[in-house]
Scaffold this active site. Structure first.
Site, short mmCIF file in Angstrom:
data_model
loop_
_atom_site.label_atom_id
_atom_site.label_comp_id
_atom_site.label_asym_id
_atom_site.label_seq_id
_atom_site.Cartn_x
_atom_site.Cartn_y
_atom_site.Cartn_z
NE ARG A 142 -1.37 2.67 2.54
CZ ARG A 142 -0.92 3.79 2.79
NH1 ARG A 142 -0.80 4.79 1.82
NH2 ARG A 142 -0.15 3.87 4.24
CG HIS A 191 5.21 4.42 8.91
ND1 HIS A 191 4.27 3.63 8.43
CD2 HIS A 191 5.63 5.17 7.75
CE1 HIS A 191 4.17 3.41 6.95
NE2 HIS A 191 5.26 4.60 6.70
CG HIS A 198 9.24 7.53 5.33
ND1 HIS A 198 8.73 8.45 4.29
CD2 HIS A 198 8.60 6.39 5.44
CE1 HIS A 198 7.37 7.87 4.20
NE2 HIS A 198 7.24 6.72 4.84
CB CYS A 205 10.53 10.92 0.11
SG CYS A 205 9.92 12.20 0.99
CG ASN A 226 7.59 3.06 3.24
OD1 ASN A 226 7.12 3.62 4.22
ND2 ASN A 226 6.98 3.19 2.05
#
Lengths: 343, 310
Positions: free
Chosen positions: A49, A241, A243, A274, A283
């Site tokens: 996703r 989460h 990056h 990004c 990610n």
């Protein structure tokens, strides 16, 4: 030059001795060596996703389904499958219903989907979703630019979704974006992040994933932010989460683990650039996270080699190289003895 | 921002200052495929000097037969603009190299040991103990000239031939180098396989034999673990970190994979932790951009790649 002066210093001063040999102090006081890390970390795989949504190339439905099926065979406990957002805004996720219906759901694996509003929620349930997620932001400007409303207004929308989900006994995960910085506002106060996290938790989200949306965080800002959030939300309901846009994801995750967080989001092959730093990575890659966790003796239940295979598959389909350093290194090692007992 | 009180479970805080040892011009360029003209090397080192880095490894006095990239060692040494307060150590694998280095104006040198017997044999054709004996001559000469010597230990977290490396072996080699007179021991994860798990075990063993303020970590980012490993090292009291501008220098054991950790990314993390380095990140990035243009390659630094402004 020379070490005799050091030896003399040690003989004359206990303080100097324990300053130079910290292990000695720990040993004398029988303090615990090293850090308390969780024994088990739950990995939430967001590649299909969050990853694919942020790739320039759109991937056919069949490929998405195959990717998710491969990931289902790796031991990953949670795989974010798709997003029920209007295809007008996110064309990459236009096939959300076909994907959710097409995947082979492995037992003991959860397949949450994004549902930004009631319409999305209803479509998701009709397509068979058994878990959903909502996205809040710690930055007002980001909220307005991203979903065209203030943070408070977005909470009202989510309240509707969460209440309906409760009735149907569908768990809801909450995301807070811009937790360590915003592309528009810059620095974000940790108290703002905890406010939004608390709102989502009190509305009924079972888990809050704190997202460093532009990857600018460092262990310093991660520590401050988590310290603040942990006052409002139980640690075992938190996830990070991260990056990797500035290469800080793994040390940030390490910091979070040291503070008791035991849920980590990541994307196979580091899918998803990004959108705020063109050409940069987004990610953190699942392979690199797994390599670190396994190297620390932390269990995840995930087979790294199989994740690498899934990563190879999707990178071929996207005609791009992996963002995972582990995948890169493993694929190119010259004929030497494997030291990678983790793989 | 004030000093970050991110402490370990034993209550030890992070160092206030970290010394960065910039190895790009030597370790970095030595492992790049493209050979770089002398003038470019000198420009690079001068730009790095201007960025505030306190230590810049300039070149290597090893035979050009083995390392052609460092054949211009004397010209580089003589050509650079030495900034006051900055050290410019050079590698000296033997007495001959040491003598040539001194003649060219070197005021600090470095020697290399390995924590793996097989690596030592394959790399320099002798056992670890034999290699340390060879360095005895260099140490004696360095003492006479009053020249400080830095010691490197390679394969501290894994070896491409032996696989796992025992922390006790690393501690043994580090201790030998320290007692021979090296003022600092840089512990190198040569193939980048280490993780915070193996890093902390290894440092625990080594810090029993060598004072922690005489230790440095030299992490490779081949498996993306470098910054996490450096963070753990800082938490254990290490305050010297080796890195390479733009992450120059691939890994000779994993073709196409990255090697040295990028100085820009290290500095970004340290500054984010409120730790002082004395380095101006934007000037450092200028140096990285310069050398990448010349090498016609993309930077390995994620900070340099990101165009997002905060």
């Amino acid at each position: 030059m020379g070490n005799v002066p050091t030896t003399v210093k040690h003989c004359l001063s206990y303080e100097q001795l324990i300053q130079d040999y910290p292990w000695l102090k720990r040993w004398l006081l029988e303090e615990k060596v090293g850090h308390e890390f969780p024994e088990f970390v739950k990995i939430v795989e967001v590649g299909p996703r969050d990853g694919l949504q942020n790739e320039t190339e759109i991937v056919p439905t069949g490929v998405k389904i195959q990717l998710i099926d491969m990931l289902s065979g790796t031991g990953l406990p949670v795989i974010e499958a798709t997003s029920f957002v209007s295809s007008k805004w996110v064309p990459q996720m236009a096939d959300h219903t076909d994907v959710l219906r097409g995947i082979q759901r492995a037992p003991h694996v959860r397949y949450p989907v994004l549902t930004p509003n009631m319409q999305g929620f209803q479509d998701a349930v009709a397509a068979g979703a058994t878990e959903v997620a909502v996205f809040g932001s710690a930055s007002e400007t980001f909220s307005k630019k991203n979903i065209n409303c203030s943070i408070d207004e977005s909470m009202l929308r989510f309240k509707e979704v969460i209440n309906t989900a409760k009735e149907r006994q569908i768990p809801v995960r909450g995301y807070v974006s811009c937790a360590l910085g915003c592309p528009h506002e810059g620095y974000i106060e940790p108290s703002k992040v905890s406010e939004v996290a608390k709102s989502l938790y009190e509305l009924g989200c079972y888990e809050i994933s704190l997202g460093d949306t532009i990857g600018v965080g460092t262990p310093g800002s991660m520590f401050k932010m988590l310290q603040s959030v942990m006052k409002e939300v139980p640690t075992n309901a938190l996830a990070v989460h991260c990056h990797d846009t500035y290469g800080q994801a793994l040390p940030n995750i390490l910091t979070a683990l040291q503070m008791g967080v035991c849920v980590v989001d990541s994307a196979v092959a580091g899918l998803g650039g990004c959108p705020y730093a063109q050409g940069s990575s987004g990610n953190v890659s699942t392979e690199d996270v797994l390599y670190m966790l396994h190297g620390m003796g932390i269990e995840t239940g995930v087979n790294l080699a199989k994740v690498i295979e899934a990563g190879d598959f999707i990178c071929n389909a996207l005609h791009r190289e992996t963002n995972s350093k582990v995948a890169k290194a493993r694929g190119r090692t010259l004929g030497c003895v494997s030291v990678r007992e983790n793989i | 921002p004030g000093r970050q009180c991110l402490s370990t479970s034993s209550g030890q805080a992070l160092p206030e200052k970290v010394k960065i040892v910039e190895v790009g011009p030597r370790d970095g360029l030595q492992n790049e495929k493209t050979m770089v003209p002398t003038e470019t090397k000198i420009n690079l080192i001068d730009m790095l000097s201007a960025s505030g880095l306190p230590v810049i490894e300039a070149t290597s006095f090893v035979s050009p037969k083995w390392v052609p990239q460092m054949a211009d060692q004397v010209e580089v040494m003589k050509g650079i603009d030495r900034k006051p307060g900055v050290s410019y150590p050079v590698l000296t694998p033997n007495l001959k190299g040491f003598q040539a280095a001194i003649k060219a104006g070197a005021s600090e040198v470095a020697i290399f040991g390995a924590a793996s017997e097989l690596f030592s044999k394959k790399n320099i054709n002798c056992s670890v103990d034999e290699s340390l004996q060879r360095f005895d001559e260099v140490m004696k000469a360095a003492k006479e000239f009053g020249v400080p010597v830095r010691g490197y230990v390679s394969c501290v977290l894994g070896c491409p031939y032996e696989g796992k490396v025992a922390p006790e072996k690393v501690a043994h080699v580090a201790k030998r180098l320290y007692s021979m007179g090296c003022y600092e021991i840089s512990l190198g994860d040569t193939i980048g396989v280490g993780t915070p798990g193996s890093m902390s075990k290894m440092l625990e063993a080594v810090s029993r034999e060598v004072p922690v303020n005489a230790l440095a970590v030299h992490c490779h980012d081949t498996y993306g673990q470098a910054l996490a490993n450096i963070l753990v090292a800082l938490q254990m009291g290490i305050s010297v970190v080796d890195s390479s501008v733009a992450g120059l220098g691939g890994c000779p054991y994993a073709q196409g994979a990255s090697g040295n950790v990028a100085t820009e990314d290290v500095v970004y993390m340290l500054h984010g932790l409120g730790i002082q380095t004395g380095v101006d990140l934007s000037k450092l990035m200028d140096a990285g951009a310069f050398i990448c243009r010349t090498l016609n390659r993309k930077t390995n630094s994620k900070v340099a790649q990101a165009t997002c402004k905060l």
